[in-house]
Design a protein around this motif. Sequence first.
Motif, PDB file in Angstrom:
ATOM      1  N   UNK A  46       4.628  -0.182 -17.499  1.00 62.46           N
ATOM      2  CA  UNK A  46       3.291  -0.015 -16.936  1.00 62.46           C
ATOM      3  C   UNK A  46       2.949  -0.068 -15.377  1.00 62.46           C
ATOM      4  N   UNK A  47       4.321   0.416 -14.650  1.00 64.35           N
ATOM      5  CA  UNK A  47       4.260   0.502 -13.357  1.00 64.35           C
ATOM      6  C   UNK A  47       4.604   1.759 -12.843  1.00 64.35           C
ATOM      7  N   UNK A  48       4.392   2.111 -11.688  1.00 59.03           N
ATOM      8  CA  UNK A  48       4.487   3.386 -10.922  1.00 59.03           C
ATOM      9  C   UNK A  48       5.307   3.266  -9.320  1.00 59.03           C
ATOM     10  N   UNK A  49       6.350   4.042  -9.009  1.00 61.76           N
ATOM     11  CA  UNK A  49       6.852   3.991  -7.886  1.00 61.76           C
ATOM     12  C   UNK A  49       6.859   5.431  -7.326  1.00 61.76           C
ATOM     13  N   UNK A  50       6.911   5.363  -5.914  1.00 61.10           N
ATOM     14  CA  UNK A  50       6.769   6.746  -5.138  1.00 61.10           C
ATOM     15  C   UNK A  50       8.025   7.085  -4.265  1.00 61.10           C
ATOM     16  N   UNK A  51       8.081   8.384  -3.691  1.00 61.45           N
ATOM     17  CA  UNK A  51       9.127   8.830  -2.877  1.00 61.45           C
ATOM     18  C   UNK A  51       8.733  10.028  -2.162  1.00 61.45           C
TER      19      UNK A  51
ATOM     20  N   UNK B 293       4.889  12.063 -11.963  1.00 64.19           N
ATOM     21  CA  UNK B 293       3.713  12.509 -11.841  1.00 64.19           C
ATOM     22  C   UNK B 293       3.799  13.450 -10.369  1.00 64.19           C
ATOM     23  N   UNK B 294       3.145  14.205 -10.290  1.00 63.41           N
ATOM     24  CA  UNK B 294       2.812  14.955  -8.964  1.00 63.41           C
ATOM     25  C   UNK B 294       1.687  14.456  -8.335  1.00 63.41           C
ATOM     26  N   UNK B 295       1.570  14.372  -7.069  1.00 58.21           N
ATOM     27  CA  UNK B 295       0.558  13.840  -6.222  1.00 58.21           C
ATOM     28  C   UNK B 295      -0.508  14.921  -5.917  1.00 58.21           C
ATOM     29  N   UNK B 296      -1.713  14.992  -5.764  1.00 57.23           N
ATOM     30  CA  UNK B 296      -2.740  15.859  -5.342  1.00 57.23           C
ATOM     31  C   UNK B 296      -3.670  15.417  -4.672  1.00 57.23           C
ATOM     32  N   UNK B 297      -3.602  15.544  -3.110  1.00 57.41           N
ATOM     33  CA  UNK B 297      -4.607  14.769  -2.235  1.00 57.41           C
ATOM     34  C   UNK B 297      -4.972  15.888  -1.217  1.00 57.41           C
ATOM     35  N   UNK B 298      -6.461  16.249  -1.320  1.00 58.23           N
ATOM     36  CA  UNK B 298      -7.313  17.136  -0.371  1.00 58.23           C
ATOM     37  C   UNK B 298      -6.416  18.505  -0.501  1.00 58.23           C
TER      38      UNK B 298
ATOM     39  N   UNK C 263       0.780  -1.343  -0.005  1.00 56.85           N
ATOM     40  CA  UNK C 263       0.109   0.010   0.058  1.00 56.85           C
ATOM     41  C   UNK C 263       0.781   1.216   0.062  1.00 56.85           C
ATOM     42  N   UNK C 264       0.539   2.450  -0.685  1.00 54.61           N
ATOM     43  CA  UNK C 264       1.057   3.612  -0.921  1.00 54.61           C
ATOM     44  C   UNK C 264       0.314   4.614  -0.169  1.00 54.61           C
ATOM     45  N   UNK C 265       0.734   5.272   0.710  1.00 55.33           N
ATOM     46  CA  UNK C 265      -0.151   6.414   1.319  1.00 55.33           C
ATOM     47  C   UNK C 265       0.528   7.811   1.333  1.00 55.33           C
ATOM     48  N   UNK C 266      -0.174   8.838   1.194  1.00 57.78           N
ATOM     49  CA  UNK C 266       0.370  10.068   1.247  1.00 57.78           C
ATOM     50  C   UNK C 266      -0.857  10.790   1.895  1.00 57.78           C
ATOM     51  N   UNK C 267      -0.322  11.844   2.779  1.00 59.61           N
ATOM     52  CA  UNK C 267      -1.427  12.992   3.262  1.00 59.61           C
ATOM     53  C   UNK C 267      -2.754  11.989   3.768  1.00 59.61           C
ATOM     54  N   UNK C 268      -2.247  11.001   4.358  1.00 58.92           N
ATOM     55  CA  UNK C 268      -3.551  10.538   5.104  1.00 58.92           C
ATOM     56  C   UNK C 268      -4.319   9.681   4.167  1.00 58.92           C
ATOM     57  N   UNK C 269      -4.017   9.406   2.977  1.00 57.96           N
ATOM     58  CA  UNK C 269      -4.941   8.665   1.931  1.00 57.96           C
ATOM     59  C   UNK C 269      -4.071   7.608   1.220  1.00 57.96           C
ATOM     60  N   UNK C 270      -4.824   6.473   0.983  1.00 56.27           N
ATOM     61  CA  UNK C 270      -4.085   5.581   0.022  1.00 56.27           C
ATOM     62  C   UNK C 270      -4.214   5.645  -1.127  1.00 56.27           C
TER      63      UNK C 270
ATOM     64  N   UNK D  68       2.231  17.107  -3.873  1.00 57.47           N
ATOM     65  CA  UNK D  68       3.612  16.481  -3.537  1.00 57.47           C
ATOM     66  C   UNK D  68       4.253  16.257  -4.894  1.00 57.47           C
ATOM     67  N   UNK D  69       5.032  17.488  -5.457  1.00 59.67           N
ATOM     68  CA  UNK D  69       5.533  17.612  -6.675  1.00 59.67           C
ATOM     69  C   UNK D  69       6.425  16.372  -7.132  1.00 59.67           C
ATOM     70  N   UNK D  70       6.301  15.960  -8.205  1.00 54.05           N
ATOM     71  CA  UNK D  70       7.192  14.607  -8.858  1.00 54.05           C
ATOM     72  C   UNK D  70       7.552  13.399  -7.765  1.00 54.05           C
ATOM     73  N   UNK D  71       6.283  13.255  -7.052  1.00 57.09           N
ATOM     74  CA  UNK D  71       6.585  12.023  -6.122  1.00 57.09           C
ATOM     75  C   UNK D  71       6.414  10.737  -6.779  1.00 57.09           C
TER      76      UNK D  71
END
Length: 94
Positions: A82-87, A54-59, A3-10, A63-66
């Motif tokens: 076809x896969x994505x990783x996060x940091x 990709x940047x992430x947008x949550x609520x 599971x990947x979670x950022x800003x309290x959201x899966x 999170x730029x280029x995360x």
Amino acid sequence: MATARWNDKIIASSDDTVVVEGNHYFPLDSVDPDVLKASDHTTVCPWKGTANYFSLQVDGAENRDAAWYYAEPKEAAAEIKGRVAFWKGVDITA
């Protein structure tokens, strides 16, 4: 199940991740498409190829280029196509 979670959201969840260099690469269809915002940022890995971001947008938070992916990975990294990783503060549990 990873599971990947950022800003309290899966933001991604899958039992089919590929781990490369300590990073879990999630299938793109396991990532919530509403949190992904295309970025112009790229980097180059000598053995994987050119990474797109990709940047992430949550609520309202960004999170730029995360998140990154290899649209056309080199042959040695074909398993992550076809896969994505996060940091950048994205918490991965497996």
